[in-house]
Design an enzyme around this catalytic site. Structure first.
Site, PDB file in Angstrom:
ATOM      1  N   ARG A   1       0.845  -1.197   0.000  1.00 47.84           N
ATOM      2  CA  ARG A   1       0.000   0.000   0.000  1.00 47.84           C
ATOM      3  C   ARG A   1       0.878   1.244   0.000  1.00 47.84           C
ATOM      4  NH1 ARG A   1      -5.297   1.524   2.691  1.00 47.84           N
ATOM      5  NH2 ARG A   1      -4.408   2.992   4.152  1.00 47.84           N
TER       6      ARG A   1
ATOM      7  N   THR B   1      -0.983   7.620  -1.004  1.00 51.65           N
ATOM      8  CA  THR B   1      -2.201   7.601  -1.833  1.00 51.65           C
ATOM      9  C   THR B   1      -3.174   6.505  -1.426  1.00 51.65           C
ATOM     10  OG1 THR B   1      -1.212   6.043  -3.384  1.00 51.65           O
ATOM     11  CG2 THR B   1      -0.845   8.393  -3.819  1.00 51.65           C
TER      12      THR B   1
ATOM     13  N   ASP C   1      -2.806 -11.369  11.077  1.00 51.82           N
ATOM     14  CA  ASP C   1      -2.001 -11.113   9.876  1.00 51.82           C
ATOM     15  C   ASP C   1      -1.432 -12.436   9.376  1.00 51.82           C
ATOM     16  OD1 ASP C   1       0.441 -10.577   8.261  1.00 51.82           O
ATOM     17  OD2 ASP C   1      -0.157  -8.517   8.611  1.00 51.82           O
TER      18      ASP C   1
ATOM     19  N   ASP D   1       2.446 -12.627   8.939  1.00 55.26           N
ATOM     20  CA  ASP D   1       3.140 -12.666  10.230  1.00 55.26           C
ATOM     21  C   ASP D   1       2.983 -14.033  10.888  1.00 55.26           C
ATOM     22  OD1 ASP D   1       4.057 -10.099  10.064  1.00 55.26           O
ATOM     23  OD2 ASP D   1       2.508  -9.240  11.353  1.00 55.26           O
TER      24      ASP D   1
HETATM   25  N1  URA Z   1      -4.372  -9.336   5.692  1.00 57.23           N
HETATM   26  C1  URA Z   1      -4.199 -10.217   6.704  1.00 57.23           C
HETATM   27  O1  URA Z   1      -3.179 -10.896   6.776  1.00 57.23           O
HETATM   28  N2  URA Z   1      -5.163 -10.318   7.630  1.00 57.23           N
HETATM   29  C2  URA Z   1      -6.308  -9.591   7.589  1.00 57.23           C
HETATM   30  O2  URA Z   1      -7.159  -9.748   8.453  1.00 57.23           O
HETATM   31  C3  URA Z   1      -6.457  -8.692   6.518  1.00 57.23           C
HETATM   32  C4  URA Z   1      -5.486  -8.579   5.577  1.00 57.23           C
END
Ligand code: URA
Length: 205
Positions: free
Chosen positions: A101, A105, A196, A199
């Protein structure tokens, strides 16, 4: 809505392991792999076959060979689905799509893309978390630029915003997922979700 949510006890079990906050990265990767087997079986249930004649030890009979299949892993979480795809479809060609991202922007910004030829292939885009839909929409645009016409996205969890975005941007793309969750929170995480995905796969919490 071009969304199929798989409903299989083994998939539900693996998804529960992924959702559980106490699952460590090794068990998380294994559960992601097991869940991907189910996603791939559903995602490939319509791909074209070429009919051929083969000889069993007893007589000639009809056989079938898979057409061309391409998988595109959206970095980095899509890597968590790749091993299962490579096992189930050993001849698969693999592309990689890196997007982040742009903080100024808020638009998706490409940092890496390497695509194999895609004309005539069944293309599987590996994007586990369909949250806002920005990355998957961008990745589907990239694979279409490379000639793809038959595209299925493999997701672990989808959110309503992401599915709506995909329906607006790419109504032709089929989405196969293990769960369709309630909403996004104010940080754009899917809830209840699993956190995530990148992660949790790679221990970078
Ligand atoms: N990306 C992720 O890894 N988890 C989410 O909940 C949203 C986007």
């Amino acid at each position: 809505m071009n969304l199929t949510v798989i409903d299989h006890p083994l998939a539900r079990h693996s998804l529960t392991v992924l959702r559980d906050a106490t699952t460590d990265p090794q068990d998380f990767r294994n559960a992601a792999k097991r869940l991907t087997y189910a996603l791939v079986m559903e995602a490939t249930n319509r791909i074209p076959l070429r009919k051929l004649e083969i000889e069993t030890p007893l007589e000639m009979t009809a056989g079938y060979a898979l057409g061309d299949v391409v998988a595109v892993a959206v970095l980095r979480a899509g890597l968590g689905l790749l091993d299962a795809v490579l096992e189930l479809i050993p001849d698969v060609k693999v592309g990689f799509a890196g997007v982040q991202r742009d903080e100024a922007t808020a638009l998706p910004q490409e940092y890496y893309a390497k695509m194999p030829p895609m004309e005539g292939a069944s293309v599987l885009v590996l994007e586990p978390m369909l949250a806002t839909g920005g990355s998957l929409s961008w990745a589907c645009g990239k694979v279409k630029d490379s000639g793809a016409e038959d595209i299925t996205a493999l997701c672990v969890v989808t959110a309503p915003d992401g599915v709506t975005r995909m329906y607006e941007d790419h109504p032709d793309v089929r989405i196969v997922a293990a769960a369709h969750d309630r909403e996004l929170n104010d940080k754009f995480y899917i809830v209840p979700g699993l956190g995530d995905m990148g992660d949790r796969l790679f221990g970078t919490l």
